[in-house]
Write a protein that holds these residues in place. Structure first.
Motif, PDB file in Angstrom:
ATOM      1  N   THR A  96      -5.746  -7.589   9.581  1.00  0.00           N
ATOM      2  CA  THR A  96      -5.345  -7.568   8.199  1.00  0.00           C
ATOM      3  C   THR A  96      -5.269  -8.658   7.290  1.00  0.00           C
ATOM      4  N   GLN A 116       2.752 -16.402   2.710  1.00  0.00           N
ATOM      5  CA  GLN A 116       4.273 -16.154   2.696  1.00  0.00           C
ATOM      6  C   GLN A 116       4.947 -15.926   3.938  1.00  0.00           C
ATOM      7  N   GLY A 117       5.679 -16.923   4.427  1.00  0.00           N
ATOM      8  CA  GLY A 117       6.639 -16.563   5.745  1.00  0.00           C
ATOM      9  C   GLY A 117       5.716 -17.121   6.676  1.00  0.00           C
ATOM     10  N   THR A 118       6.418 -16.704   8.044  1.00  0.00           N
ATOM     11  CA  THR A 118       5.597 -17.171   9.218  1.00  0.00           C
ATOM     12  C   THR A 118       5.404 -16.019  10.067  1.00  0.00           C
ATOM     13  N   SER A 122       0.683 -13.668   8.014  1.00  0.00           N
ATOM     14  CA  SER A 122       0.650 -14.960   7.559  1.00  0.00           C
ATOM     15  C   SER A 122       0.011 -16.021   8.285  1.00  0.00           C
ATOM     16  N   THR A 139       4.736 -20.658   2.555  1.00  0.00           N
ATOM     17  CA  THR A 139       6.341 -20.814   2.133  1.00  0.00           C
ATOM     18  C   THR A 139       7.033 -20.288   3.632  1.00  0.00           C
ATOM     19  N   SER A 141      11.650 -19.637   4.957  1.00  0.00           N
ATOM     20  CA  SER A 141      12.862 -19.812   4.852  1.00  0.00           C
ATOM     21  C   SER A 141      13.746 -21.029   5.570  1.00  0.00           C
ATOM     22  N   LYS A 145      10.465 -24.185  10.491  1.00  0.00           N
ATOM     23  CA  LYS A 145       9.081 -23.386  10.543  1.00  0.00           C
ATOM     24  C   LYS A 145       8.371 -24.108   9.488  1.00  0.00           C
ATOM     25  N   ILE A 207      -0.385  -6.558   0.846  1.00  0.00           N
ATOM     26  CA  ILE A 207      -0.242  -6.208   2.449  1.00  0.00           C
ATOM     27  C   ILE A 207       0.995  -5.699   2.668  1.00  0.00           C
ATOM     28  N   LEU A 210       7.946  -6.394   2.915  1.00  0.00           N
ATOM     29  CA  LEU A 210       9.061  -6.829   3.872  1.00  0.00           C
ATOM     30  C   LEU A 210      10.545  -7.006   3.035  1.00  0.00           C
ATOM     31  N   THR A 211      10.418  -6.796   1.748  1.00  0.00           N
ATOM     32  CA  THR A 211      11.386  -6.701   0.938  1.00  0.00           C
ATOM     33  C   THR A 211      11.847  -5.401   0.301  1.00  0.00           C
ATOM     34  N   ALA A 233      -5.082  -2.256   3.831  1.00  0.00           N
ATOM     35  CA  ALA A 233      -4.624  -1.694   5.231  1.00  0.00           C
ATOM     36  C   ALA A 233      -5.389  -1.905   6.305  1.00  0.00           C
ATOM     37  N   VAL A 234      -5.042  -2.879   7.152  1.00  0.00           N
ATOM     38  CA  VAL A 234      -5.873  -3.476   8.065  1.00  0.00           C
ATOM     39  C   VAL A 234      -7.127  -3.365   7.967  1.00  0.00           C
ATOM     40  N   GLN A 272      11.723  -9.388  16.763  1.00  0.00           N
ATOM     41  CA  GLN A 272      10.871  -9.271  15.574  1.00  0.00           C
ATOM     42  C   GLN A 272      11.985  -9.192  14.411  1.00  0.00           C
ATOM     43  N   HIS A 275      13.528 -11.935  12.588  1.00  0.00           N
ATOM     44  CA  HIS A 275      12.946 -12.912  11.900  1.00  0.00           C
ATOM     45  C   HIS A 275      12.889 -14.243  12.530  1.00  0.00           C
ATOM     46  N   GLY A 279       4.761 -16.383  14.075  1.00  0.00           N
ATOM     47  CA  GLY A 279       3.425 -16.120  14.704  1.00  0.00           C
ATOM     48  C   GLY A 279       3.667 -14.275  15.319  1.00  0.00           C
TER      49      GLY A 279
END
Ligand SMILES: NC(=O)c1ccc[n+]([C@@H]2O[C@H](COP(=O)([O-])OP(=O)(O)OC[C@H]3O[C@@H](n4cnc5c(N)ncnc54)[C@H](OP(=O)(O)O)[C@@H]3O)[C@@H](O)[C@H]2O)c1
Length: 285
Positions: A96, A116-118, A122, A139, A141, A145, A207, A210-211, A233-234, A272, A275, A279
């Motif tokens: 993806t 965005q995020g880890t 991403s 980015t 939070s 990280k 992709i 998450l929100t 999509a993948v 998972q 969060h 990776g």
């Protein structure tokens, strides 16, 4: 969360050794190392209505098992030097990210790419963008990280909790021009900032969600900035082979946060969901 039938064997991503082959199989032999493809019915070209119909772990049984029986086109070779765990990170998250950055993102040296995020997608996106010679703005939070992102090669990092207008902050980091490519995994809660981060004629690989699944979109800005927003999509089996070739050339290894035994699968999913990972999370059989 995607609901699946009761009794379905989970896990879309798997890698292992060929135990035996059926009659007429020519491309594989017992002992070969292989990794699964996410959409086995999508062999090449653009996706069509039927391409994404077969999804191991969802519409058919997946790879959370010691032995699986699949057609030979449902798997590909591994990148050189990859363990089974490392290879299993590629099927969904790796491919993806590859499509988001390389195939659809059309990254080139000198581009600015925002990730965005880890999470799994991403981190791969960061690695592929760096390998292509891009400047990466990442980015997260969490301050810890953010440090890890820097260690992995991120050129700039932004704490999206402390800087709610991180789109503007990313644009400022490009001297006001804006980023060329955003790998959008947040969805409705982040899309407005991603649009703000983009340069005129920038691209967003859409992709993740998450929100949440729906929300307000600043539509006028999309055409005023003449953005390309491409749902990803993948990818196809051919995309997977191209990614593996790219990984071999660039010497990229996945970032694995933790490994759980199969009997702790539920615990791995809970981890998972919390969060806390950086990776990919793997399951060992
Ligand atoms: N379209 C596709 O083919 C495809 C394929 C794979 C995944 N996905 C989707 O893409 C998304 C990411 O997948 P993944 O496997 O990488 O997920 P993941 O590993 O669970 O990623 C979770 C991380 O995302 C970050 N995050 C959460 N909310 C965020 C926000 N508001 N802004 C920025 N970052 C945020 C957090 O990073 P920090 O802790 O650093 O803040 C969190 O740790 C999911 O929605 C997934 O369903 C889609």
């Amino acid at each position: 969360m995607i609901p699946v039938a009761d009794g379905r064997i989970l896990m879309s991503d798997g890698a292992g050794e060929i135990a035996a082959v059926g009659q007429g199989v020519e491309s594989l032999r017992p002992g070969d190392a292989v990794v699964s493809t996410f959409y086995p019915a999508w062999l090449l070209g653009e996706a069509e209505a039927g391409s994404t119909r077969i999804k191991p772990g969802e519409t058919v049984d997946g790879y959370g098992a010691e032995l699986v029986a699949v057609p030979e086109t449902w798997v590909t070779r591994l990148p050189a030097g990859y363990s089974f765990q490392e290879a299993a990170t590629l099927t969904c998250a790796g491919l993806t990210a590859w499509r988001g950055v390389v195939t659809e993102g059309r990254v080139k040296p000198g581009d600015h790419v925002l990730v965005q995020g880890t999470g799994g997608v991403s981190i791969f996106a960061l690695q592929f963008a760096k390998a292509a010679g891009a400047t990466v703005i990442a980015t997260s939070s969490s301050p810890e990280k953010l440090e890890k992102l820097r260690a992995l090669g991120a050129d700039h990092v932004i704490n999206y909790r402390e800087t709610p207008e991180w789109g503007r902050a990313a644009r400022d980091l490009t001297g006001g021009r804006g980023v060329d490519i955003v790998v959008e995994v947040g969805g409705p809660g982040t899309l407005a900032q991603s649009i703000s981060a983009c340069r005129v004629s920038g691209r967003i690989s859409l992709i993740g969600a998450l929100t949440g699944a729906r929300g307000d979109v600043p539509t006028a800005l999309i055409f005023l900035k003449q953005l390309e927003i491409k749902g990803v999509a993948v990818g196809s089996r051919t995309d997977q082979l191209a990614m593996i070739q790219g990984i071999d050339a660039a010497g990229i290894k996945p970032v694995i946060d933790s490994v759980y035994p199969l009997e702790d699968l539920a615990e791995a999913y809970r981890y998972q969901e919390a969060h806390r990972h950086f990776g990919k999370i793997c399951i060992e059989l």
